[in-house]
Design a protein around this motif. Structure first.
Motif, PDB file in Angstrom:
ATOM      1  N   UNK A   1      51.891  41.471  43.829  1.00 59.28           N
ATOM      2  CA  UNK A   1      51.272  40.599  42.827  1.00 59.28           C
ATOM      3  C   UNK A   1      50.324  39.596  43.468  1.00 59.28           C
ATOM      4  N   UNK A   2      50.687  39.062  44.611  1.00 57.43           N
ATOM      5  CA  UNK A   2      49.804  38.099  45.277  1.00 57.43           C
ATOM      6  C   UNK A   2      48.545  38.784  45.791  1.00 57.43           C
ATOM      7  N   UNK A   3      48.652  40.015  46.247  1.00 59.22           N
ATOM      8  CA  UNK A   3      47.465  40.758  46.696  1.00 59.22           C
ATOM      9  C   UNK A   3      46.531  41.056  45.516  1.00 59.22           C
ATOM     10  N   UNK A   4      47.100  41.403  44.371  1.00 59.34           N
ATOM     11  CA  UNK A   4      46.284  41.663  43.178  1.00 59.34           C
ATOM     12  C   UNK A   4      45.584  40.386  42.715  1.00 59.34           C
ATOM     13  N   UNK A   5      46.288  39.260  42.754  1.00 62.04           N
ATOM     14  CA  UNK A   5      45.680  37.988  42.354  1.00 62.04           C
ATOM     15  C   UNK A   5      44.568  37.595  43.321  1.00 62.04           C
ATOM     16  N   UNK A   6      44.771  37.827  44.602  1.00 64.37           N
ATOM     17  CA  UNK A   6      43.740  37.504  45.589  1.00 64.37           C
ATOM     18  C   UNK A   6      42.512  38.390  45.396  1.00 64.37           C
ATOM     19  N   UNK A   7      42.723  39.660  45.099  1.00 61.49           N
ATOM     20  CA  UNK A   7      41.602  40.575  44.855  1.00 61.49           C
ATOM     21  C   UNK A   7      40.828  40.167  43.608  1.00 61.49           C
ATOM     22  N   UNK A   8      41.541  39.810  42.564  1.00 61.81           N
ATOM     23  CA  UNK A   8      40.888  39.372  41.330  1.00 61.81           C
ATOM     24  C   UNK A   8      40.087  38.091  41.554  1.00 61.81           C
TER      25      UNK A   8
END
Length: 135
Positions: A40-47
């Protein structure tokens, strides 16, 4: 003469089967939760990275269109090749009060299979020259 000590119940150094199984059960419970948090943190960082890039690209394109006066021509669109080909842009204008025109640049991209977009807008006057100064 040496005295040798012996353990009757196996005082060896090691782990018992129960300790190993308890550790594996705890890892089985904690590891998936931790990996979900990392995902989830990787997805938020990508977004956040995509949104920041799209905002910077939209602002730069909007400034360019207003500075050289090309916003007043027909509907403009394109992409940011060769540097950022995954982002597409389109310029849309709308007449507002007091002789002003809203100039909006929409930047679109695909993230995780879903379409995303960022819109940056400003007001411009039709009676300004390319330098943005009234005649």
């Amino acid at each position: 003469m040496t005295i040798r000590r012996t353990c009757l119940h196996g005082c060896g150094r090691g782990f018992t089967l129960v300790e190993v199984l308890a550790t594996l059960v705890l890892l089985g419970i904690i590891l998936p939760v931790a990996m979900r948090g990392v995902s989830m943190s990787m997805a938020a960082a990508s977004s956040a990275r995509h949104t920041a890039e799209a905002t910077a690209l939209a602002e730069a394109k909007l400034n360019q269109l207003v500075a050289d006066g090309t916003w007043a021509s027909a509907t403009l669109s394109g992409d940011f090749s060769p540097d950022q080909p995954e982002y597409q842009w389109a310029c849309v204008t709308a007449t507002r009060d007091y002789g002003l025109t809203e100039v909006a640049v929409r930047v679109a991209w695909t993230e995780r299979g879903l379409p995303r977009e960022m819109i940056v807008a400003t007001l411009a006057s039709q009676s300004t020259n390319a330098a943005g100064v009234l005649p």
